[in-house]
Design a protein around this motif. Structure first.
Motif, mmCIF file in Angstrom:
data_model
loop_
_atom_site.group_PDB
_atom_site.id
_atom_site.type_symbol
_atom_site.label_atom_id
_atom_site.label_comp_id
_atom_site.label_asym_id
_atom_site.label_seq_id
_atom_site.Cartn_x
_atom_site.Cartn_y
_atom_site.Cartn_z
ATOM 1 N N VAL A 258 0.835 -1.203 0.000
ATOM 2 C CA VAL A 258 0.000 0.000 0.000
ATOM 3 C C VAL A 258 0.868 1.250 0.000
ATOM 4 C CG1 VAL A 258 -1.780 1.262 1.287
ATOM 5 C CG2 VAL A 258 -1.851 -1.236 1.182
ATOM 6 N N ASN A 259 1.969 1.210 0.756
ATOM 7 C CA ASN A 259 2.769 2.411 0.972
ATOM 8 C C ASN A 259 4.166 1.985 1.418
ATOM 9 O OD1 ASN A 259 3.656 4.967 1.681
ATOM 10 N ND2 ASN A 259 2.478 5.070 3.556
ATOM 11 N N VAL A 260 5.194 2.530 0.794
ATOM 12 C CA VAL A 260 6.563 2.172 1.196
ATOM 13 C C VAL A 260 7.116 3.116 2.263
ATOM 14 C CG1 VAL A 260 7.125 1.027 -0.963
ATOM 15 C CG2 VAL A 260 7.622 3.458 -0.703
ATOM 16 N N SER A 261 6.440 4.213 2.488
ATOM 17 C CA SER A 261 6.891 5.202 3.480
ATOM 18 C C SER A 261 6.848 4.602 4.883
ATOM 19 C CB SER A 261 5.957 6.404 3.435
ATOM 20 O OG SER A 261 6.671 7.583 3.410
ATOM 21 N N GLY A 262 7.944 4.672 5.584
ATOM 22 C CA GLY A 262 7.988 4.200 6.964
ATOM 23 C C GLY A 262 8.426 2.762 7.129
ATOM 24 N N ALA A 263 8.613 2.014 6.031
ATOM 25 C CA ALA A 263 9.006 0.606 6.151
ATOM 26 C C ALA A 263 10.401 0.475 6.770
ATOM 27 C CB ALA A 263 8.954 -0.078 4.794
ATOM 28 N N GLY A 264 11.327 1.330 6.360
ATOM 29 C CA GLY A 264 12.681 1.276 6.917
ATOM 30 C C GLY A 264 12.713 1.623 8.387
ATOM 31 N N ASP A 265 11.955 2.641 8.780
ATOM 32 C CA ASP A 265 11.886 3.013 10.198
ATOM 33 C C ASP A 265 11.230 1.914 11.016
ATOM 34 O OD1 ASP A 265 13.139 5.441 9.729
ATOM 35 O OD2 ASP A 265 11.260 6.528 9.479
ATOM 36 N N SER A 266 10.197 1.289 10.463
ATOM 37 C CA SER A 266 9.540 0.188 11.175
ATOM 38 C C SER A 266 10.481 -1.004 11.311
ATOM 39 C CB SER A 266 8.259 -0.235 10.440
ATOM 40 O OG SER A 266 7.285 0.772 10.535
ATOM 41 N N PHE A 267 11.260 -1.273 10.257
ATOM 42 C CA PHE A 267 12.259 -2.344 10.321
ATOM 43 C C PHE A 267 13.225 -2.085 11.473
ATOM 44 C CE2 PHE A 267 16.427 -4.053 9.509
ATOM 45 C CZ PHE A 267 16.170 -5.348 9.097
ATOM 46 N N THR A 268 13.775 -0.871 11.508
ATOM 47 C CA THR A 268 14.751 -0.524 12.543
ATOM 48 C C THR A 268 14.138 -0.588 13.932
ATOM 49 O OG1 THR A 268 15.926 0.868 10.957
ATOM 50 C CG2 THR A 268 16.401 1.244 13.284
ATOM 51 N N SER A 269 12.913 -0.098 14.081
ATOM 52 C CA SER A 269 12.240 -0.136 15.377
ATOM 53 C C SER A 269 12.023 -1.567 15.854
ATOM 54 C CB SER A 269 10.892 0.591 15.295
ATOM 55 O OG SER A 269 11.084 1.938 14.984
ATOM 56 N N GLY A 270 11.592 -2.432 14.943
ATOM 57 C CA GLY A 270 11.404 -3.831 15.304
ATOM 58 C C GLY A 270 12.709 -4.491 15.704
ATOM 59 N N PHE A 271 13.763 -4.180 14.964
ATOM 60 C CA PHE A 271 15.079 -4.741 15.270
ATOM 61 C C PHE A 271 15.538 -4.299 16.656
ATOM 62 C CE2 PHE A 271 19.546 -5.422 15.300
ATOM 63 C CZ PHE A 271 19.754 -6.542 14.503
ATOM 64 N N ILE A 272 15.415 -3.010 16.937
ATOM 65 C CA ILE A 272 15.857 -2.475 18.235
ATOM 66 C C ILE A 272 15.062 -3.103 19.380
ATOM 67 C CG2 ILE A 272 15.902 -0.386 19.669
ATOM 68 C CD1 ILE A 272 16.586 1.150 17.029
ATOM 69 N N ALA A 273 13.742 -3.206 19.205
ATOM 70 C CA ALA A 273 12.902 -3.787 20.266
ATOM 71 C C ALA A 273 13.330 -5.216 20.578
ATOM 72 C CB ALA A 273 11.430 -3.750 19.857
ATOM 73 N N ALA A 274 13.587 -6.014 19.550
ATOM 74 C CA ALA A 274 13.997 -7.403 19.768
ATOM 75 C C ALA A 274 15.417 -7.479 20.337
ATOM 76 C CB ALA A 274 13.898 -8.182 18.456
ATOM 77 N N ALA A 275 16.306 -6.613 19.859
ATOM 78 C CA ALA A 275 17.688 -6.612 20.363
ATOM 79 C C ALA A 275 17.715 -6.272 21.847
ATOM 80 C CB ALA A 275 18.546 -5.631 19.572
ATOM 81 N N LEU B 93 11.634 -7.610 9.964
ATOM 82 C CA LEU B 93 10.975 -7.826 8.677
ATOM 83 C C LEU B 93 9.453 -7.827 8.823
ATOM 84 C CD1 LEU B 93 13.326 -10.547 7.131
ATOM 85 C CD2 LEU B 93 13.076 -8.181 6.362
ATOM 86 N N GLU B 94 8.964 -8.398 9.904
ATOM 87 C CA GLU B 94 7.514 -8.401 10.156
ATOM 88 C C GLU B 94 7.009 -6.979 10.375
ATOM 89 O OE1 GLU B 94 3.844 -10.188 10.344
ATOM 90 O OE2 GLU B 94 5.732 -11.207 9.932
ATOM 91 N N ALA B 95 7.754 -6.179 11.127
ATOM 92 C CA ALA B 95 7.370 -4.785 11.376
ATOM 93 C C ALA B 95 7.379 -3.988 10.070
ATOM 94 C CB ALA B 95 8.308 -4.149 12.399
ATOM 95 N N ALA C 141 2.606 6.214 7.165
ATOM 96 C CA ALA C 141 3.987 5.765 7.378
ATOM 97 C C ALA C 141 4.119 4.839 8.578
ATOM 98 C CB ALA C 141 4.908 6.969 7.548
ATOM 99 N N VAL C 142 3.216 4.952 9.518
ATOM 100 C CA VAL C 142 3.226 4.097 10.707
ATOM 101 C C VAL C 142 1.950 3.262 10.698
ATOM 102 C CG1 VAL C 142 3.254 4.059 13.227
ATOM 103 C CG2 VAL C 142 4.557 5.805 12.000
ATOM 104 N N ALA C 143 2.107 1.962 10.847
ATOM 105 C CA ALA C 143 0.944 1.076 10.843
ATOM 106 C C ALA C 143 0.065 1.346 12.063
ATOM 107 C CB ALA C 143 1.406 -0.375 10.837
ATOM 108 N N ASP C 144 -1.230 1.179 11.900
ATOM 109 C CA ASP C 144 -2.156 1.336 13.031
ATOM 110 C C ASP C 144 -1.903 0.269 14.083
ATOM 111 O OD1 ASP C 144 -3.446 3.512 11.897
ATOM 112 O OD2 ASP C 144 -4.897 2.254 10.841
ATOM 113 N N GLN C 145 -1.484 -0.896 13.636
ATOM 114 C CA GLN C 145 -1.260 -1.992 14.569
ATOM 115 C C GLN C 145 -0.079 -2.826 14.098
ATOM 116 O OE1 GLN C 145 -4.754 -4.269 15.339
ATOM 117 N NE2 GLN C 145 -3.687 -5.815 16.507
#
Length: 199
Positions: free
Chosen positions: A130-147, A161-163, A173-177
């Motif tokens: 639907v939208n590529v905006s924010g995918a990289g930031d979501s990737f990084t956020s998911g990585f940091i949370a798991a790390a 990758l899931e984020a 740019a930010v998913a609702d959920q």
């Protein structure tokens, strides 16, 4: 000079460049930023100049990323190279089973004399983007949370990758959920599949 390499240049202040090399433990550049950083750190070989769209295959892309990633990870502990729809390459001086942080959220230092290793994690196919905006930031956020939760590298990439996938399927740019820690990306101890890049 590009922004990605700015902390590592020593033309104006050599002491600041030395401190940056010691203080920065994680970076997440794309291939062009990685090339700039490698040059600033005095990479001895040529750096790629191709645009991302010019790479015909993932193997061609990884042939350019691999030597730069291994070189930079000899200086900076953890290098996560984002490769767009191809996925991500992770370079560290440790095995993928070693967490970045312990369960008390304390950083786990990497031995200076250890050998850099690289791993390629393929991107995931999405039937509808639907939208590529924010995918990289979501990737990084998911990585940091798991790390920070003390997860291993493959689990961190799996969560990341899931984020990113959640962001790709969101209108903004930010998913609702997103998901919580009961989601399969968190509980699957094997994490995302990878192939070694250091051989």
């Amino acid at each position: 000079m590009r922004i990605a390499a700015r902390p590592f240049y020593s033309k104006t202040n050599a002491q600041m460049a030395i401190l940056a090399k010691r203080a920065i433990k994680f970076i997440s550049p794309n291939i062009h930023e990685l090339a700039q950083i490698a040059q600033a750190l005095h990479y001895p070989g040529p750096v790629p100049t191709k645009a991302m769209a010019e790479y015909g295959t993932v193997d061609e892309l990884l042939a350019d990323v691999r030597p730069l990633g291994l070189f930079v990870s000899g200086i900076i502990d953890h290098v996560l190279v984002t490769l767009g729809h191809y996925g991500v390459a992770v370079f560290r001086r440790t095995s993928p089973t070693v967490p970045f942080f312990d369960t008390a959220h304390q950083y786990r230092p990497v031995p200076d004399d250890s050998v850099p290793q690289g791993r390629y994690y393929p991107g995931r196919k999405h039937t509808e983007i639907v939208n590529v905006s924010g995918a990289g930031d979501s990737f990084t956020s998911g990585f940091i949370a798991a790390a920070l939760a003390g997860r291993t590298e493959p689990v961190c990439v799996n969560v990341a990758l899931e984020a990113a996938g959640c962001a790709l399927q969101a209108r903004s740019a930010v998913a609702d959920q997103y998901f919580n820690r009961t989601h399969p990306c968190w509980v699957n101890e094997q994490g995302a599949p990878f192939r070694p890049l250091d051989q």
